[in-house]
Design a protein around this motif. Structure first.
Motif, PDB file in Angstrom:
ATOM      1  N   GLU A  35      10.779  -1.069   5.790  1.00  0.00           N
ATOM      2  CA  GLU A  35      10.523  -0.975   4.344  1.00  0.00           C
ATOM      3  C   GLU A  35       9.504   0.130   4.048  1.00  0.00           C
ATOM      4  O   GLU A  35       9.673   0.929   3.120  1.00  0.00           O
ATOM      5  N   VAL A  36       8.453   0.202   4.856  1.00  0.00           N
ATOM      6  CA  VAL A  36       7.418   1.224   4.642  1.00  0.00           C
ATOM      7  C   VAL A  36       8.020   2.628   4.809  1.00  0.00           C
ATOM      8  O   VAL A  36       7.772   3.525   3.994  1.00  0.00           O
ATOM      9  N   VAL A  37       8.827   2.789   5.838  1.00  0.00           N
ATOM     10  CA  VAL A  37       9.450   4.102   6.060  1.00  0.00           C
ATOM     11  C   VAL A  37      10.334   4.458   4.860  1.00  0.00           C
ATOM     12  O   VAL A  37      10.301   5.598   4.358  1.00  0.00           O
ATOM     13  N   ASP A  38      11.101   3.483   4.340  1.00  0.00           N
ATOM     14  CA  ASP A  38      11.964   3.739   3.169  1.00  0.00           C
ATOM     15  C   ASP A  38      11.155   4.155   1.944  1.00  0.00           C
ATOM     16  O   ASP A  38      11.490   5.120   1.262  1.00  0.00           O
ATOM     17  N   VAL A  39      10.085   3.394   1.676  1.00  0.00           N
ATOM     18  CA  VAL A  39       9.242   3.716   0.509  1.00  0.00           C
ATOM     19  C   VAL A  39       8.706   5.137   0.637  1.00  0.00           C
ATOM     20  O   VAL A  39       8.746   5.926  -0.306  1.00  0.00           O
ATOM     21  N   LEU A  40       8.221   5.482   1.809  1.00  0.00           N
ATOM     22  CA  LEU A  40       7.638   6.821   1.991  1.00  0.00           C
ATOM     23  C   LEU A  40       8.716   7.900   1.886  1.00  0.00           C
ATOM     24  O   LEU A  40       8.478   8.964   1.307  1.00  0.00           O
ATOM     25  N   ARG A  41       9.905   7.598   2.402  1.00  0.00           N
ATOM     26  CA  ARG A  41      10.978   8.613   2.340  1.00  0.00           C
ATOM     27  C   ARG A  41      11.363   8.920   0.897  1.00  0.00           C
ATOM     28  O   ARG A  41      11.757  10.038   0.581  1.00  0.00           O
ATOM     29  N   GLN A  59      -5.518  -8.390  11.284  1.00  0.00           N
ATOM     30  CA  GLN A  59      -4.852  -8.162   9.993  1.00  0.00           C
ATOM     31  C   GLN A  59      -4.484  -6.708   9.728  1.00  0.00           C
ATOM     32  O   GLN A  59      -3.891  -6.401   8.696  1.00  0.00           O
ATOM     33  N   PHE A  60      -4.847  -5.795  10.604  1.00  0.00           N
ATOM     34  CA  PHE A  60      -4.741  -4.365  10.259  1.00  0.00           C
ATOM     35  C   PHE A  60      -3.360  -3.794  10.550  1.00  0.00           C
ATOM     36  O   PHE A  60      -2.758  -4.088  11.574  1.00  0.00           O
ATOM     37  N   GLY A  61      -2.923  -2.952   9.663  1.00  0.00           N
ATOM     38  CA  GLY A  61      -1.705  -2.192   9.910  1.00  0.00           C
ATOM     39  C   GLY A  61      -0.437  -2.904   9.461  1.00  0.00           C
ATOM     40  O   GLY A  61      -0.444  -4.053   9.007  1.00  0.00           O
ATOM     41  N   VAL A  62       0.667  -2.179   9.588  1.00  0.00           N
ATOM     42  CA  VAL A  62       1.982  -2.652   9.124  1.00  0.00           C
ATOM     43  C   VAL A  62       2.594  -3.526  10.212  1.00  0.00           C
ATOM     44  O   VAL A  62       2.665  -3.120  11.379  1.00  0.00           O
ATOM     45  N   GLN A  83       0.839  -1.214   0.000  1.00  0.00           N
ATOM     46  CA  GLN A  83       0.000   0.000   0.000  1.00  0.00           C
ATOM     47  C   GLN A  83       0.870   1.258   0.000  1.00  0.00           C
ATOM     48  O   GLN A  83       0.510   2.256  -0.610  1.00  0.00           O
ATOM     49  N   ALA A  84       2.010   1.185   0.667  1.00  0.00           N
ATOM     50  CA  ALA A  84       2.912   2.355   0.664  1.00  0.00           C
ATOM     51  C   ALA A  84       3.376   2.623  -0.765  1.00  0.00           C
ATOM     52  O   ALA A  84       3.390   3.780  -1.223  1.00  0.00           O
ATOM     53  N   ARG A  85       3.728   1.539  -1.489  1.00  0.00           N
ATOM     54  CA  ARG A  85       4.192   1.727  -2.884  1.00  0.00           C
ATOM     55  C   ARG A  85       3.062   2.291  -3.752  1.00  0.00           C
ATOM     56  O   ARG A  85       3.271   3.201  -4.547  1.00  0.00           O
ATOM     57  N   LEU A  86       1.870   1.748  -3.587  1.00  0.00           N
ATOM     58  CA  LEU A  86       0.727   2.238  -4.368  1.00  0.00           C
ATOM     59  C   LEU A  86       0.493   3.731  -4.116  1.00  0.00           C
ATOM     60  O   LEU A  86       0.313   4.524  -5.043  1.00  0.00           O
ATOM     61  N   MET A  87       0.526   4.125  -2.857  1.00  0.00           N
ATOM     62  CA  MET A  87       0.246   5.536  -2.537  1.00  0.00           C
ATOM     63  C   MET A  87       1.365   6.440  -3.036  1.00  0.00           C
ATOM     64  O   MET A  87       1.110   7.562  -3.482  1.00  0.00           O
TER      65      MET A  87
END
Ligand SMILES: Cc1ncc(COP(=O)(O)O)c(C=O)c1O
Length: 400
Positions: free
Chosen positions: A178-184, A168-171, A130-134
């Motif tokens: 990985e999520v922090v890297d994608v967003l950065r 199932q919710f959340g990272v 989802q981070a990549r999609l956003m």
């Protein structure tokens, strides 16, 4: 009085007999949900007093997205939590600034991410995918949006000693880097964390421990990844005790002073958010339904009404009943001291055995055309119900 004879839970609203008579004329039909403006206001005041000091109060439209309710709440709360394109539009149309609107949900579509970013709402991120999609959508739109990472946090047990439940919710913790890297690497700014810890908690110690743990985790994540967070949502979790055996919320325990300074959020530019749905909308809503038939089968008195689980799924056997006891239901305008209150099964118009709204509850004698009122049903009503079954009419909804 509750169906079990005890006092109504804190803040539960019911129109008077006179108001009810006029409301039925105003609605022009039953079943109809009536939401009380003053009760909504009182509910917001109550949850604010029961939240962390200074916390911003967000209302979760999933509990009740009726535009009249949302508009009534706009000046009372600090922000909205939305989960769909329709809820986003309702929030924005109500006048809530997009900057105080948070688009949550475990799996946003490309279109939903684009709508939130285009409008200027913040978005929760619930996985690396989802981070990549956003990030892609933000690039395509050429906008710098605000992302809030939801951290997977097992829901605490309902009372001291009961085990937490996974979900199932959340990272997942392992995916956070990985999520922090994608967003950065994206046009999005990681503005905050979302640590919703579940729903329907009545025990103040459990709620207080969960929201403190959320702030401690936010502080640790901030330090570990060198983040500067502006926003942490610690969830809400306050219960709606709308069935007879539900314990009332420990409001006194929730309003007691905090033990020492909060682990996160001491600076002026840091916002702690508490997110509530049912505890705001629930106590402020009643359902008025007409008696269509009364009959006795064996030793059971059945009162058949025009509302069913297609309007109020939560009253059905799958949610209420059993361990929780029965929904709070009373007869309107039929108080006859000379006639004994007897037991009754309140059933709906559907061809399903599940269509029982209240089982074996005390009810005075009623006749065809009388009105019953279910209390504390302002949350998770029509939009949480299988309204398509039998293609029957939806319930009316009005704000009083
Ligand atoms: C992320 C999130 N926020 C808020 C809510 C609203 O919770 P409640 O209605 O129990 O206050 C829910 C409920 O499912 C949720 O999942």
């Amino acid at each position: 009085m509750r169906t079990d004879g005890s006092a109504l839970p804190t803040g539960f609203w019911a129109p008077t007999e006179d108001e009810t008579r006029l409301l039925l004329h105003r609605a022009g039909r039953t079943p109809v949900f009536v939401y009380g403006r003053a009760a909504l206001r009182a509910a917001v005041d109550r949850v604010r007093a029961a939240s962390l000091p200074g916390a911003h109060i967000y209302y979760s439209l999933k509990a009740n997205p009726h535009p009249g309710v949302v508009t009534a709440l706009t000046p009372l709360v600090d922000g909205f939590d939305v989960c769909s394109l329709a809820e986003l539009e309702t929030a924005l149309n109500s006048g809530m600034p997009a900057a105080r609107t948070l688009f949550t949900g475990p799996a946003k579509t490309r279109a939903e991410a684009a709508a939130a970013l285009a409008a200027g709402a913040a978005l929760t991120v619930e996985s690396p995918g989802q981070a990549r999609l956003m990030a892609e959508v933000a690039d395509e739109l050429g906008v710098a949006g605000r992302a809030v990472v939801r951290l997977n946090t097992p829901y605490p047990g309902r009372g001291p000693g009961s085990p937490p439940s996974p979900h199932q919710f959340g990272v997942a913790e392992a995916d956070l880097g990985e999520v922090v890297d994608v967003l950065r690497r994206s046009a999005l700014t990681l503005r905050g964390l979302h640590l919703f810890f579940g729903s329907q908690y009545a025990d103040a110690d459990v709620i207080r421990a969960a929201r403190r743990a959320a702030l401690e985790r936010a502080r640790d994540v901030e330090a570990r990844y060198g983040l500067k967070l502006a926003f942490v949502s610690v969830g809400g979790g306050i219960a709606l005790p709308w069935c007879a055996a539900d314990p009332d919320v420990d409001w006194a325990g929730l309003t007691a002073p905090e033990d020492g300074p909060l682990p996160w959020g001491d600076h002026g530019d840091q916002t702690v958010v508490a997110e509530y749905g049912r505890s705001i909308a629930g106590p402020a809503g009643v359902l008025l339904t007409s008696v269509l038939d009364v009959k006795t089968v064996g030793d059971r008195r059945y009162v058949v009404v025009d509302a069913g689980i297609n309007h109020l799924f939560t009253a059905g056997r799958l949610v209420a009943g059993r361990d929780r006891g029965e929904p709070l239901v009373r007869a309107v305008g039929t108080a006859r001291p000379d006639r004994p209150v007897d037991r009754a099964y309140v059933t709906g118009p559907l061809c399903s055995q599940l269509d029982v709204l209240a089982e074996d509850v005390p009810l005075p004698p009623v006749a065809v055309g009388d009105t019953l009122m279910f209390l504390g049903v302002g949350a998770y009503g029509p939009t949480f119900s299988p309204s398509g079954f039998l293609s029957r009419d939806q319930a009316g909804e009005i704000v009083h």
